[in-house]
Motif scaffolding. Sequence first.
Motif, PDB file in Angstrom:
ATOM      1  N   THR A 111       0.766  -1.283  -0.101  1.00  0.00           N
ATOM      2  CA  THR A 111       0.056   0.044   0.105  1.00  0.00           C
ATOM      3  C   THR A 111       0.824   1.197   0.033  1.00  0.00           C
ATOM      4  O   THR A 111       0.502   2.238  -0.374  1.00  0.00           O
ATOM      5  CB  THR A 111      -1.073   0.228   1.282  1.00  0.00           C
ATOM      6  OG1 THR A 111      -0.129  -0.045   2.438  1.00  0.00           O
ATOM      7  CG2 THR A 111      -2.042  -0.948   1.160  1.00  0.00           C
ATOM      8  N   SER A 112       2.122   1.134   0.410  1.00  0.00           N
ATOM      9  CA  SER A 112       3.117   2.238   0.635  1.00  0.00           C
ATOM     10  C   SER A 112       3.320   2.631  -0.909  1.00  0.00           C
ATOM     11  O   SER A 112       3.483   3.864  -1.244  1.00  0.00           O
ATOM     12  CB  SER A 112       4.191   2.078   1.377  1.00  0.00           C
ATOM     13  OG  SER A 112       3.940   1.682   2.745  1.00  0.00           O
ATOM     14  N   SER A 113       3.373   1.839  -1.830  1.00  0.00           N
ATOM     15  CA  SER A 113       3.638   2.189  -3.230  1.00  0.00           C
ATOM     16  C   SER A 113       2.463   2.596  -4.030  1.00  0.00           C
ATOM     17  O   SER A 113       2.764   3.127  -5.221  1.00  0.00           O
ATOM     18  CB  SER A 113       4.110   0.761  -3.993  1.00  0.00           C
ATOM     19  OG  SER A 113       2.904  -0.057  -4.167  1.00  0.00           O
ATOM     20  N   LEU A 114       1.291   2.754  -3.306  1.00  0.00           N
ATOM     21  CA  LEU A 114       0.093   3.646  -4.081  1.00  0.00           C
ATOM     22  C   LEU A 114       0.184   4.910  -3.726  1.00  0.00           C
ATOM     23  O   LEU A 114      -0.869   5.644  -4.434  1.00  0.00           O
ATOM     24  CB  LEU A 114      -0.992   2.735  -3.588  1.00  0.00           C
ATOM     25  CG  LEU A 114      -1.149   1.045  -3.721  1.00  0.00           C
ATOM     26  CD1 LEU A 114      -2.506   0.610  -3.098  1.00  0.00           C
ATOM     27  CD2 LEU A 114      -0.871   0.648  -5.040  1.00  0.00           C
ATOM     28  N   ILE A 115       0.884   5.592  -3.006  1.00  0.00           N
ATOM     29  CA  ILE A 115       0.796   6.886  -2.471  1.00  0.00           C
ATOM     30  C   ILE A 115       0.853   7.963  -3.671  1.00  0.00           C
ATOM     31  O   ILE A 115       0.088   8.819  -3.765  1.00  0.00           O
ATOM     32  CB  ILE A 115       1.974   7.187  -1.586  1.00  0.00           C
ATOM     33  CG1 ILE A 115       1.806   6.541  -0.277  1.00  0.00           C
ATOM     34  CG2 ILE A 115       1.737   8.867  -1.162  1.00  0.00           C
ATOM     35  CD1 ILE A 115       2.826   6.491   0.666  1.00  0.00           C
ATOM     36  N   ASP A 116       1.628   7.668  -4.711  1.00  0.00           N
ATOM     37  CA  ASP A 116       1.780   8.471  -5.913  1.00  0.00           C
ATOM     38  C   ASP A 116       0.860   8.391  -7.025  1.00  0.00           C
ATOM     39  O   ASP A 116       0.735   8.899  -7.831  1.00  0.00           O
ATOM     40  CB  ASP A 116       3.299   8.113  -6.277  1.00  0.00           C
ATOM     41  CG  ASP A 116       4.295   8.657  -5.492  1.00  0.00           C
ATOM     42  OD1 ASP A 116       4.083   9.564  -4.526  1.00  0.00           O
ATOM     43  OD2 ASP A 116       5.526   8.259  -5.519  1.00  0.00           O
ATOM     44  N   LEU A 117      -0.111   7.328  -6.757  1.00  0.00           N
ATOM     45  CA  LEU A 117      -1.159   7.046  -7.863  1.00  0.00           C
ATOM     46  C   LEU A 117      -2.484   7.934  -7.539  1.00  0.00           C
ATOM     47  O   LEU A 117      -2.762   8.059  -6.599  1.00  0.00           O
ATOM     48  CB  LEU A 117      -1.577   5.589  -7.576  1.00  0.00           C
ATOM     49  CG  LEU A 117      -0.548   4.446  -8.195  1.00  0.00           C
ATOM     50  CD1 LEU A 117      -1.258   3.069  -8.259  1.00  0.00           C
ATOM     51  CD2 LEU A 117       0.048   4.829  -9.532  1.00  0.00           C
ATOM     52  N   GLU A 118      -2.866   8.657  -8.472  1.00  0.00           N
ATOM     53  CA  GLU A 118      -3.845   9.585  -8.530  1.00  0.00           C
ATOM     54  C   GLU A 118      -5.127   8.982  -8.347  1.00  0.00           C
ATOM     55  O   GLU A 118      -6.018   9.264  -7.710  1.00  0.00           O
ATOM     56  CB  GLU A 118      -3.886  10.463  -9.656  1.00  0.00           C
ATOM     57  CG  GLU A 118      -2.905  11.501  -9.710  1.00  0.00           C
ATOM     58  CD  GLU A 118      -3.063  12.388 -10.846  1.00  0.00           C
ATOM     59  OE1 GLU A 118      -3.793  12.398 -11.702  1.00  0.00           O
ATOM     60  OE2 GLU A 118      -2.065  13.225 -11.149  1.00  0.00           O
ATOM     61  N   GLN A 119      -5.475   7.618  -9.130  1.00  0.00           N
ATOM     62  CA  GLN A 119      -6.543   6.847  -9.174  1.00  0.00           C
ATOM     63  C   GLN A 119      -6.346   5.417  -8.878  1.00  0.00           C
ATOM     64  O   GLN A 119      -5.489   4.705  -9.707  1.00  0.00           O
ATOM     65  CB  GLN A 119      -7.516   7.044 -10.338  1.00  0.00           C
ATOM     66  CG  GLN A 119      -7.605   8.537 -10.685  1.00  0.00           C
ATOM     67  CD  GLN A 119      -8.689   8.839 -11.990  1.00  0.00           C
ATOM     68  OE1 GLN A 119      -9.614   7.929 -12.130  1.00  0.00           O
ATOM     69  NE2 GLN A 119      -8.003   9.563 -12.968  1.00  0.00           N
ATOM     70  N   CYS A 120      -6.892   4.894  -8.060  1.00  0.00           N
ATOM     71  CA  CYS A 120      -6.532   3.539  -7.611  1.00  0.00           C
ATOM     72  C   CYS A 120      -7.502   2.914  -6.764  1.00  0.00           C
ATOM     73  O   CYS A 120      -8.006   3.422  -5.704  1.00  0.00           O
ATOM     74  CB  CYS A 120      -5.058   3.387  -6.960  1.00  0.00           C
ATOM     75  SG  CYS A 120      -4.696   1.727  -6.761  1.00  0.00           S
TER      76      CYS A 120
END
Length: 331
Positions: A111-120
Motif C-alpha cells: 500500500t505504500s507504493s500506491l501513494i503516488d497514484l492519482e486513481q486506484c
Amino acid sequence: MLNIMHVRYAVEIAKSGTLNKAAEKLMVAQPNLSRAMKELEEYLGITIFNRTKKGMDLTPEGEKFILDAEKVLSEIEEVENIYKFGEAKKKVFSISVPRANYISDAFSKFTSSLIDLEQCDTVYRETDNQGAIRTILNGNFRLGIVRFDTQYSRYYKSVLSEKGLKMEYVSNFRNVIMVGKNSPLANKLEIHYEDLKDKIIILHGAPFMPTLSSFQSTSSSEVPIKTEKQIIVYDRASQMEILNDNPETFIWSDPMSPRMAEKLGLVQINCPDNKKEYKDALIYRKNYQFTELDKKFIEILSSVSDDYVTNINRELEGPPLPKTPYGKRLI
C-alpha cells in the motif's frame, strides 16, 4: 446469436430460486421470463433449470453455465465501467487470501507504493479456499491465494487447472505456538504437545485450513492438536487481546515477524512435535495478464515470504523450509 439479456435473466433466476422472485427483481413479466429461459435453453441445447413446485433448481449443466455466465457478465460490466464511466485510467488491484501474517505484512508494504497514484482501487479480502476460487471465477477478484496441506499439492494443481486457473507457489510453513508474554510458556525454547494439555486453545470460528474434497474450510479439527478447554473467536483482534489478558491461552499460527510479535506483546515458539506443513499458492485465470500493480505486489510478497522462511525459521530454531523462487519465476 446469444442474447445477453437472457443470460442476465438466467443468472438472476439462479440467485432468486424462483421465477416469481426473479421477475420482481428484474421488473419483467413472469410469462416473458419463462419464455426467455425456454429460448435460451433451446439455443444452447441444454437444460439449465429443473422446474419444481418449490422453484427453479439448477441442473449440473446449468450450474456450469451460470458460473461461466457470471464471469462473462462481470467482464461486460468491467468494460462498461471503463468506457461509460471514465474509469479507463483508474488502476485496480484485488486479491482474496487466507489469514496469513506474511501476506498481510506484504500487503501493508504494498500500500505504500500506491501513494503516488492519482486513481486506484485496491481490495484485500480474507477468505477460505472456496471463496478465493469463486471470486476469481466470477470475475470479482483478479488474484487469489489458496492454502493446503503439502501432500495434496498435485491434487490442487490438477483441480485448479480443470477450473481454468493457474497456480504458482508462494511459501511453505509449519504452524507455531503463539502465547502472550505473561504466559508460563513464554520463556520456553520449544513447546511439546505435553506442555499444552492443561492450556486453553483459542480457535478461529472459520479457520482457513482446507479439506481435500471441497476446498471449504473445516472446523477446528485442522489444528495439529486440541485441548480439553477451548475458546472460539471470529476475529483476529479479539484473539490477540485474549492471549495478552489470559496467560493460560495459546493459538496455532503461521509464523509472525519478530517486529509484529513484539508490537502485539506476543511470543512465538516452535513445536517440534508438529510435522504438518502447508503451502500457499497464488491463483489466477490462465489467460490473465498481470498489471503493473499485480507485479509490484508479487515482487513484495516474494521478498517478504523469503524473509519469513529464512529469518523466522532461524529464530524459532526449527528445520528450515525450502525458499521459493516465486517472484523471480513469474515476473
